[in-house]
Motif scaffolding. Sequence first.
Motif, PDB file in Angstrom:
ATOM      1  N   ALA A   1      47.562  13.399  45.599  1.00 25.23           N
ATOM      2  CA  ALA A   1      48.503  14.412  45.117  1.00 25.23           C
ATOM      3  C   ALA A   1      48.913  14.122  43.678  1.00 25.23           C
ATOM      4  N   ASN A   2      48.658  15.080  42.808  1.00 25.13           N
ATOM      5  CA  ASN A   2      49.066  14.966  41.420  1.00 25.13           C
ATOM      6  C   ASN A   2      50.520  15.390  41.242  1.00 25.13           C
ATOM      7  N   ASN A   3      51.081  15.003  40.105  1.00 24.59           N
ATOM      8  CA  ASN A   3      52.421  15.443  39.722  1.00 24.59           C
ATOM      9  C   ASN A   3      52.363  16.881  39.221  1.00 24.59           C
ATOM     10  N   ARG A   4      53.520  17.465  39.027  1.00 22.18           N
ATOM     11  CA  ARG A   4      53.645  18.848  38.551  1.00 22.18           C
ATOM     12  C   ARG A   4      52.869  19.038  37.244  1.00 22.18           C
ATOM     13  N   ASN A   5      52.022  20.059  37.207  1.00 23.71           N
ATOM     14  CA  ASN A   5      51.235  20.461  36.035  1.00 23.71           C
ATOM     15  C   ASN A   5      50.305  19.370  35.505  1.00 23.71           C
ATOM     16  N   ALA A   6      49.999  18.361  36.306  1.00 16.92           N
ATOM     17  CA  ALA A   6      49.104  17.289  35.875  1.00 16.92           C
ATOM     18  C   ALA A   6      47.655  17.664  36.181  1.00 16.92           C
ATOM     19  N   LEU A   7      46.766  17.299  35.281  1.00 17.41           N
ATOM     20  CA  LEU A   7      45.348  17.575  35.451  1.00 17.41           C
ATOM     21  C   LEU A   7      44.532  16.313  35.699  1.00 17.41           C
ATOM     22  N   ASN A   8      45.008  15.164  35.270  1.00 23.08           N
ATOM     23  CA  ASN A   8      44.251  13.923  35.361  1.00 23.08           C
ATOM     24  C   ASN A   8      44.311  13.370  36.777  1.00 23.08           C
ATOM     25  N   PRO A   9      43.170  13.317  37.483  1.00 23.67           N
ATOM     26  CA  PRO A   9      43.185  12.799  38.852  1.00 23.67           C
ATOM     27  C   PRO A   9      43.491  11.306  38.924  1.00 23.67           C
TER      28      PRO A   9
END
Length: 177
Positions: A146-154
């Motif tokens: 699960a990524n953080n809000r608006n994050a793109l980097n896995p």
Amino acid sequence: MALSPAQNRLLNIAALIFAACGLTWVVYIQAIRGTTSGPDFVQAIKSGEITADSVTSIEVVEPPPGYSAFTASEYERLTRLATITDQTAIKDLLTALLGARPGQYSQNHPSLQYHVYLKVNCQEDFFWLDVEEHQDAKSAVLTVEANNRNALNPNGATLYHLSNYSEVLGLLQQKEK
């Protein structure tokens, strides 16, 4: 033409500076760019910050073969298998994710059975989830990065696992049809 000792030192210093800049750029690309602060998606639903009412849709996305997407344009080019807008289905998915436990689930030589990305669209923000079903001779588990809000980097995602996940998998596979 031979270089003087002073010229050799300057050349070595320039090479070290160039290497340090290159290493800094690689670290930035792999670990920093595309990450954001704040809770990841599972933490946000467990805290009540994200509810089913705040989720507008969940896109079921086909992951790229052999690599992970890192930029917005790479993610947007991926194939959408389905879009979930039904509030009951969204609530069921979020309820199931409340049972997600942090960390890796130990298995012996698991095989990948199912793999999708989920883009959870909220009213103003989004979250990317990497969902994989793994199975070995003794167990099966659903892992969720699960990524953080608006994050793109896995690379900035938090790993969770679910042992009881048949409803989640059934809902995602049903929506793909």
